[in-house]
Design a protein around this motif. Structure first.
Motif, short mmCIF file in Angstrom:
data_model
loop_
_atom_site.label_atom_id
_atom_site.label_comp_id
_atom_site.label_asym_id
_atom_site.label_seq_id
_atom_site.Cartn_x
_atom_site.Cartn_y
_atom_site.Cartn_z
N HIS A 131 0.87 -1.18 0.00
CA HIS A 131 0.00 0.00 0.00
C HIS A 131 0.91 1.23 0.00
O HIS A 131 1.29 1.74 1.06
CB HIS A 131 -0.90 0.00 1.23
N PRO A 132 1.30 1.71 -1.19
CA PRO A 132 2.28 2.80 -1.26
C PRO A 132 1.92 4.04 -0.44
O PRO A 132 2.80 4.64 0.19
CB PRO A 132 2.35 3.09 -2.77
N THR A 133 0.65 4.44 -0.45
CA THR A 133 0.28 5.63 0.33
C THR A 133 0.45 5.39 1.82
O THR A 133 1.01 6.23 2.54
CB THR A 133 -1.17 6.04 0.01
N TYR A 134 -0.02 4.27 2.30
CA TYR A 134 0.05 3.95 3.73
C TYR A 134 1.48 3.66 4.16
O TYR A 134 1.91 4.00 5.27
CB TYR A 134 -0.87 2.77 4.00
N GLN A 135 2.25 3.03 3.28
CA GLN A 135 3.64 2.69 3.59
C GLN A 135 4.61 3.80 3.22
O GLN A 135 5.81 3.69 3.51
CB GLN A 135 4.02 1.39 2.86
#
Length: 292
Positions: A131-135
């Motif tokens: 999850h690029p946004t969350y990570q």
């Protein structure tokens, strides 16, 4: 112990479900706040996040198999992640319906690579969720490439969140999360650099839907799961590609427990999807991708 997964008896494969209830521990208070905000955003019917056994029973009653995972974002958020091994073990106890994916924060570096190898060899995970946004990372960041190499070597899929997210939506400053990381064009680099990696872009990629379709059309190792939105909100161009050029690379996904498969499937029935394409999206594409 549940019996083996028999996909011939299943009506569909839901490629996108979340293990939201912490395994063996209570989540951090900050994560509780985040979950509450997400429940409000998606109008969740649950008073508390469903456990993995509760999830399995829901899907078992509907004869739907489910890919299940959590998201490890410890570096960016400070929230303790759920235990990959415990999720895989619980999924194995319900192997008649659940297909376990793991999640490893790319910031874990070589330690994450070692964990990925162990989860594949010792716990039988069938793919990995990012999850690029969350990570807080760009998928084409070279620091993540050693992790992709392990996944590609094992012949497993890598599932990437794309587009806007309900995580942090409506919270002060969006909980500090930045949407820029989930532009699907970053996936194009990954697909070019790892041509044998099975890549799934999760969700209609608002506001970058056409970019996502361009990447999937150009790179034959890229799929799209249709989770996170009710099908009644799908843009016409997404439906057009699902019916034609990408009919063999579109996947049913709900985003459980944010969106229930009952609702998703009821709305999907009303879409103008060709009869011969429906079974591809609901089960056959996922079955081929997972190697079942």
């Amino acid at each position: 112990m549940a019996g083996p997964l028999n996909l011939d008896d299943m009506v569909a494969i839901d490629f996108h479900t979340h293990a939201e209830e912490a395994c063996g521990m209570h989540a951090d208070d900050g994560y509780d706040d985040l979950q509450q905000a997400m429940a409000q955003y998606f109008h969740s019917p649950f008073k508390a996040p469903p456990t993995i056994p509760e999830t399995a029973e829901y899907y078992r009653q509907r004869r739907i198999a489910a890919v299940i995972f959590h998201v490890d974002a410890e570096a960016a958020t400070g929230h303790r992640r759920y235990n990959n091994e415990e999720i895989a073990t619980l999924a194995a106890e319900h192997s008649d319906v659940l297909i376990p994916f793991a999640s490893i924060d790319p910031a874990k570096g070589k330690m994450g690579v070692r964990e990925a190898r162990r989860l594949i060899s010792d716990f039988g995970v069938r793919g990995f969720k990012f999850h690029p946004t969350y990570q807080a990372f760009y998928p084409n960041d070279r620091a993540a490439y050693p992790l992709y190499e392990v996944i590609q070597e094992a012949g497993l899929p890598a599932l990437f969140h794309t587009g806007q997210t309900g995580v942090g939506a409506g919270m002060r400053g969006g909980y500090g999360l930045r949407l820029k990381y989930s532009n699907p064009m970053c996936i194009d680099d990954v697909a070019a650099d790892f041509p044998d990696l099975k890549i799934i872009m999760a969700h209609p990629s608002f506001p970058w839907q056409e970019e996502a379709l361009a990447v999937a059309t150009h790179k034959p190792n890229v799929y799209i799961d249709l989770s996170g939105w009710s099908p009644k909100y799908f843009p016409p161009i997404l439906i057009k590609y699902a019916n034609s050029l990408l009919k063999n690379r579109m996947l049913f996904g709900s985003d459980w427990p944010a969106i229930l498969p009952d609702r998703w499937l009821a709305d999907f029935e009303k879409l103008d999807i060709k009869p011969e394409v429906r079974p591809l999206i609901l089960k056959e594409n996922a079955r081929r991708l997972l190697g079942f």
